[in-house]
Design an enzyme around this catalytic site. Structure first.
Site, short mmCIF file in Angstrom:
data_model
loop_
_atom_site.label_atom_id
_atom_site.label_comp_id
_atom_site.label_asym_id
_atom_site.label_seq_id
_atom_site.Cartn_x
_atom_site.Cartn_y
_atom_site.Cartn_z
N GLY A 127 -15.70 -20.66 43.91
CA GLY A 127 -16.71 -20.38 42.89
C GLY A 127 -17.30 -21.67 42.35
O GLY A 127 -16.60 -22.68 42.24
N VAL A 197 9.14 -34.36 35.27
CA VAL A 197 9.77 -33.07 35.55
C VAL A 197 9.79 -32.74 37.05
O VAL A 197 10.81 -32.28 37.57
CB VAL A 197 9.12 -31.97 34.66
N GLY A 285 2.23 -37.08 37.91
CA GLY A 285 1.40 -36.25 37.05
C GLY A 285 0.34 -35.49 37.84
O GLY A 285 0.29 -35.57 39.07
N ASP A 326 -4.37 -25.45 33.24
CA ASP A 326 -4.25 -26.88 33.52
C ASP A 326 -5.58 -27.63 33.40
O ASP A 326 -5.60 -28.86 33.36
CB ASP A 326 -3.71 -27.10 34.94
N HIS A 458 29.48 -11.86 21.43
CA HIS A 458 30.56 -12.78 21.80
C HIS A 458 31.27 -12.25 23.05
O HIS A 458 31.54 -11.05 23.13
CB HIS A 458 31.58 -12.87 20.66
P1 FAD Z 1 -3.40 -23.11 39.14
O1 FAD Z 1 -2.09 -22.45 39.20
O2 FAD Z 1 -3.56 -24.45 39.75
O3 FAD Z 1 -4.42 -22.10 39.81
C1 FAD Z 1 -5.76 -22.41 40.00
C2 FAD Z 1 -6.31 -21.53 41.09
O4 FAD Z 1 -7.71 -21.72 41.17
C3 FAD Z 1 -5.76 -21.84 42.48
O5 FAD Z 1 -5.48 -20.67 43.17
C4 FAD Z 1 -6.90 -22.59 43.15
O6 FAD Z 1 -6.90 -22.46 44.57
C5 FAD Z 1 -8.09 -21.87 42.54
N1 FAD Z 1 -9.33 -22.66 42.56
C6 FAD Z 1 -9.52 -23.97 42.30
N2 FAD Z 1 -10.82 -24.27 42.37
C7 FAD Z 1 -11.47 -23.11 42.70
C8 FAD Z 1 -12.83 -22.76 42.90
N3 FAD Z 1 -13.82 -23.66 42.75
N4 FAD Z 1 -13.11 -21.49 43.21
C9 FAD Z 1 -12.14 -20.55 43.35
N5 FAD Z 1 -10.85 -20.82 43.16
C10 FAD Z 1 -10.53 -22.09 42.83
N6 FAD Z 1 4.92 -24.77 35.19
C11 FAD Z 1 5.80 -24.04 34.49
O7 FAD Z 1 5.45 -23.50 33.44
N7 FAD Z 1 7.10 -23.86 34.92
C12 FAD Z 1 7.53 -24.42 36.06
O8 FAD Z 1 8.71 -24.25 36.42
C13 FAD Z 1 6.64 -25.20 36.83
N8 FAD Z 1 7.03 -25.77 37.98
C14 FAD Z 1 6.13 -26.48 38.72
C15 FAD Z 1 6.57 -27.07 39.90
C16 FAD Z 1 5.69 -27.80 40.67
C17 FAD Z 1 6.17 -28.43 41.95
C18 FAD Z 1 4.32 -27.93 40.26
C19 FAD Z 1 3.33 -28.69 41.10
C20 FAD Z 1 3.88 -27.36 39.08
C21 FAD Z 1 4.79 -26.63 38.29
N9 FAD Z 1 4.40 -26.06 37.09
C22 FAD Z 1 5.30 -25.35 36.35
C23 FAD Z 1 3.04 -26.18 36.58
C24 FAD Z 1 2.23 -24.90 36.87
O9 FAD Z 1 2.24 -24.68 38.27
C25 FAD Z 1 0.83 -25.03 36.35
O10 FAD Z 1 0.85 -25.35 34.98
C26 FAD Z 1 0.07 -23.72 36.54
O11 FAD Z 1 0.02 -23.34 37.89
C27 FAD Z 1 -1.37 -23.86 36.02
O12 FAD Z 1 -1.99 -22.62 36.13
P2 FAD Z 1 -3.57 -22.51 36.29
O13 FAD Z 1 -3.85 -21.06 36.43
O14 FAD Z 1 -4.24 -23.26 35.22
O15 FAD Z 1 -3.92 -23.27 37.65
P1 NAD Z 2 5.13 -35.71 34.52
O1 NAD Z 2 4.05 -36.13 33.59
O2 NAD Z 2 6.18 -34.79 34.06
O3 NAD Z 2 5.90 -36.98 35.09
C1 NAD Z 2 5.24 -38.04 35.74
C2 NAD Z 2 6.12 -39.26 35.60
O4 NAD Z 2 5.58 -40.27 36.42
C3 NAD Z 2 6.13 -39.81 34.17
O5 NAD Z 2 7.45 -40.04 33.77
C4 NAD Z 2 5.33 -41.08 34.26
O6 NAD Z 2 5.76 -42.08 33.36
C5 NAD Z 2 5.60 -41.49 35.70
N1 NAD Z 2 4.57 -42.35 36.27
C6 NAD Z 2 3.23 -42.27 36.13
N2 NAD Z 2 2.63 -43.23 36.87
C7 NAD Z 2 3.62 -43.92 37.49
C8 NAD Z 2 3.64 -45.02 38.38
N3 NAD Z 2 2.52 -45.60 38.79
N4 NAD Z 2 4.84 -45.48 38.82
C9 NAD Z 2 6.00 -44.89 38.40
N5 NAD Z 2 6.03 -43.85 37.54
C10 NAD Z 2 4.86 -43.36 37.11
O7 NAD Z 2 4.35 -35.14 35.80
P2 NAD Z 2 4.91 -34.45 37.09
O8 NAD Z 2 6.37 -34.59 37.15
O9 NAD Z 2 4.07 -34.95 38.21
O10 NAD Z 2 4.54 -32.95 36.81
C11 NAD Z 2 3.15 -32.57 36.68
C12 NAD Z 2 2.99 -31.41 35.75
O11 NAD Z 2 3.56 -30.24 36.31
C13 NAD Z 2 3.65 -31.65 34.43
O12 NAD Z 2 2.65 -31.70 33.45
C14 NAD Z 2 4.54 -30.48 34.18
O13 NAD Z 2 4.26 -29.88 32.97
C15 NAD Z 2 4.26 -29.52 35.32
N6 NAD Z 2 5.57 -29.07 35.84
C16 NAD Z 2 6.35 -28.32 35.02
C17 NAD Z 2 7.60 -27.93 35.44
C18 NAD Z 2 8.46 -27.12 34.52
O14 NAD Z 2 7.94 -26.57 33.57
N7 NAD Z 2 9.74 -26.99 34.77
C19 NAD Z 2 8.07 -28.31 36.69
C20 NAD Z 2 7.26 -29.09 37.49
C21 NAD Z 2 5.99 -29.46 37.05
#
Ligand code: FAD
Ligand code: NAD
Length: 485
Positions: A127, A197, A285, A326, A458
């Site tokens: 989109g 994380v 990040g 996000d 408990h």
């Molecule tokens: P997304 O989930 O990124 O979804 C966006 C969607 O939009 C995708 O399907 C994409 O293909 C689609 N899209 C993009 N551009 C377009 C376009 N132009 N047209 C149509 N479709 C499009 N968060 C937690 O809360 N708990 C966790 O345990 C956790 N674990 C994570 C582990 C990993 C390895 C990673 C990478 C992230 C994790 N996160 C976790 C973060 C979480 O995945 C995101 O915060 C969440 O997915 C964001 O939701 P969203 O709907 O904003 O975007």
């Molecule tokens: P993050 O922000 O948690 O961690 C990134 C880390 O990389 C930070 O500690 C930062 O200081 C470090 N960093 C940045 N630049 C660097 C560099 N040049 N060299 C060395 N270290 C550097 O981001 P992430 O772990 O990539 O996760 C991305 C997002 O996904 C987060 O915002 C998180 O909320 C989400 N996520 C959430 C979960 C969960 O809720 N359990 C799990 C996975 C991911």
């Protein structure tokens, strides 16, 4: 795939079917709005796969692997303490990955079914928002297949991994989190840039499966966003498990040499180090996917790092255009995005919509788990807010002992004048579940006394929250050396 209602006036177009977009679309449909959702995610087989990053390459597959790898590790050590002797546990990584894929596929179908059942029209494609609430849809070849118009547009296109110029991904030796969820063999030496994380969760998965894991973290403070006491305990446990966490390390370069990655970094004293890995994960990040979704004349204002600028109810500067998940400010968490999706749907339908940004739970699915909600001690001190602290260690909790895991503690922070709970921080078993109780208390603006006056089953791990709340007033029952009032 899109047909129903498309000839009618469209009330809402949602771009993106991650947890922010698909949840928002469902709520729009529940509220009687004619809703279209556009998503471009394809799985490895090239098939549409709804659920976004979270479901396909984020929350869900990472937790599937965390669960499997934890079982593997426990079966090889801890099970014997329960009197369970297993002669030899063999790792079948292929089966583990297949289980992960199955879970993802089940949920993909679940989301698809939910959209259908709620009457949301789905379009698989890309989109792009134009002026005047027009949205064009592009096919895989980049050609425009149709142009739609709606009263309202919700942008929910999520985020992608941030690249690091000093460690460019090549998809095999240097990967992001997506690559790290699908290694076809356990790397012997695994490097991770970023001890955030993702670094800690995926580093834990591969360490449990046998990798020697080194995390290279730029910050000198470990988990700078967490409560200091909790972060300190976490660092101690993770280091004891064998995660080699190098803080204050600045990566200056990397190269793939034969079958290995050579990484150079400088430590906090400016000393140069070289390390060699079989695989390197870059987890520094994520950044918003705001580039492609905005056509040149869309007019939506962007802020730092391409974040879409929104107000408290996720309105952009263009009336009728919203952005959630996000793509916008706040923590990049699935549940935060989903609640924003619901809020925007309510606002569009003319109802009251609200997200309590002060009560967003954060969870790290490490071992032990870390979770928090609200402000930590450092933040409260910085804001000059007087507070009381109560804490309780799992070591004194019977259920934790039965569990075989007495690591960690729960800490409750309450306003010194009003006793309102301002933050709850925990590290220990099942904290990902326990934190929900603290979120509820904060959501209802409850006090530590409210928790103290509540009855907990408990034996349960939750009793530690009860005791921590009692401890705010110095009257914890199962704690010696408690405060005198
Ligand atoms: P997304 O989930 O990124 O979804 C966006 C969607 O939009 C995708 O399907 C994409 O293909 C689609 N899209 C993009 N551009 C377009 C376009 N132009 N047209 C149509 N479709 C499009 N968060 C937690 O809360 N708990 C966790 O345990 C956790 N674990 C994570 C582990 C990993 C390895 C990673 C990478 C992230 C994790 N996160 C976790 C973060 C979480 O995945 C995101 O915060 C969440 O997915 C964001 O939701 P969203 O709907 O904003 O975007
Ligand atoms: P993050 O922000 O948690 O961690 C990134 C880390 O990389 C930070 O500690 C930062 O200081 C470090 N960093 C940045 N630049 C660097 C560099 N040049 N060299 C060395 N270290 C550097 O981001 P992430 O772990 O990539 O996760 C991305 C997002 O996904 C987060 O915002 C998180 O909320 C989400 N996520 C959430 C979960 C969960 O809720 N359990 C799990 C996975 C991911």
């Amino acid at each position: 795939m899109a047909d129903k209602g498309m000839k009618d006036k469209i009330d809402v177009i949602v771009i993106g079917a991650g947890p922010a977009g698909y949840v928002g679309a469902i709520r729009c449909a529940q509220l009687g709005l004619n809703t279209v959702c556009i998503d471009d995610w394809r799985n490895d087989a090239g098939k549409p796969a709804l659920g976004g990053t979270c479901l396909n390459v984020g929350c869900i597959p990472s937790k599937a692997l965390l669960e499997s790898s934890a079982l593997y590790e426990r079966s090889r050590g801890e099970f014997a303490q329960h009197g369970l002797k297993i002669p030899q546990v063999e790792l079948d990584l292929g089966a583990m990955m297949a289980r992960k894929r199955k879970i993802v596929e089940t949920l993909n179908q679940g989301v698809s079914g939910l959209l259908k059942a709620n009457g949301v029209s789905l379009i698989c494609g890309r989109g792009r928002l134009l002026a005047n609430h027009h949205v064009e849809v592009l096919g895989d070849d980049g050609e425009v297949t149709q142009t739609l118009e709606a009263e309202n547009v919700i942008l929910a296109t999520g985020s992608r991994s941030t690249d690091l110029s000093v460690a460019p991904r090549d998809g095999k030796y240097i990967v992001d989190s997506t690559g790290a969820l699908s290694f076809d063999a356990v790397p012997k030496r695994l490097g991770v840039i970023g001890a955030g994380v993702i670094g800690l969760e995926l580093g834990s998965v591969w360490r449990r499966l046998g990798s020697e894991v080194t995390l290279i973290e730029a910050q000198e403070e470990f988990l700078f966003m967490a409560d200091r006491q909790i972060a300190k305990e976490g660092l101690r446990y993770f280091t004891k498990q064998g995660l080699d966490i190098r803080l204050g390390a600045r990566v200056v370069g990397s190269r793939v040499e034969g079958e290995e990655v050579v990484l150079h970094y400088q430590d906090a004293d400016g000393k140069d180090h070289e390390m060699r890995f079989d695989r390197l994960i870059v987890a520094v990040g994520r950044e918003p996917n705001s580039g492609e979704v905005l056509g040149v004349d869309a007019g939506v204002s962007l802020g730092a790092r391409g974040m879409v600028i929104v107000d408290d109810t996720c309105r952009t500067n263009i009336p009728g255009v919203y952005a959630v998940g996000d793509l916008v400010r706040g923590p990049m968490l699935a549940h935060k995005g989903s609640e924003e999706g619901v809020m925007v749907a309510e606002v569009i339908a003319g109802h009251h919509g609200q997200v309590d940004y002060g009560a967003i739970p954060s969870v790290m699915y490490t071992d032990p788990e870390i979770a928090w909600v609200g402000r930590n001690e450092e933040e409260l001190k910085g804001l000059g807010i007087d507070y009381n602290v109560g804490s309780f260690a799992f070591a004194a909790n019977g259920r934790a002992l039965a569990h075989g895991d007495t690591r960690g503690m729960i800490k409750v922070l309450a306003d010194a004048k009003t006793d309102r709970v301002l933050g709850v921080h925990m590290i220990g078993p099942d904290c990902s579940e326990l934190i929900a109780q603290a979120v509820l208390v904060m959501q209802y603006q409850g006090s530590s006394e409210d928790i103290a006056l509540t009855m907990f089953a408990h034996p349960s791990l939750s009793e530690s929250l009860h005791e921590a709340a009692l401890d705010v007033a110095g009257v914890a029952i199962h704690k010696v050396g408690r405060k005198r009032r």
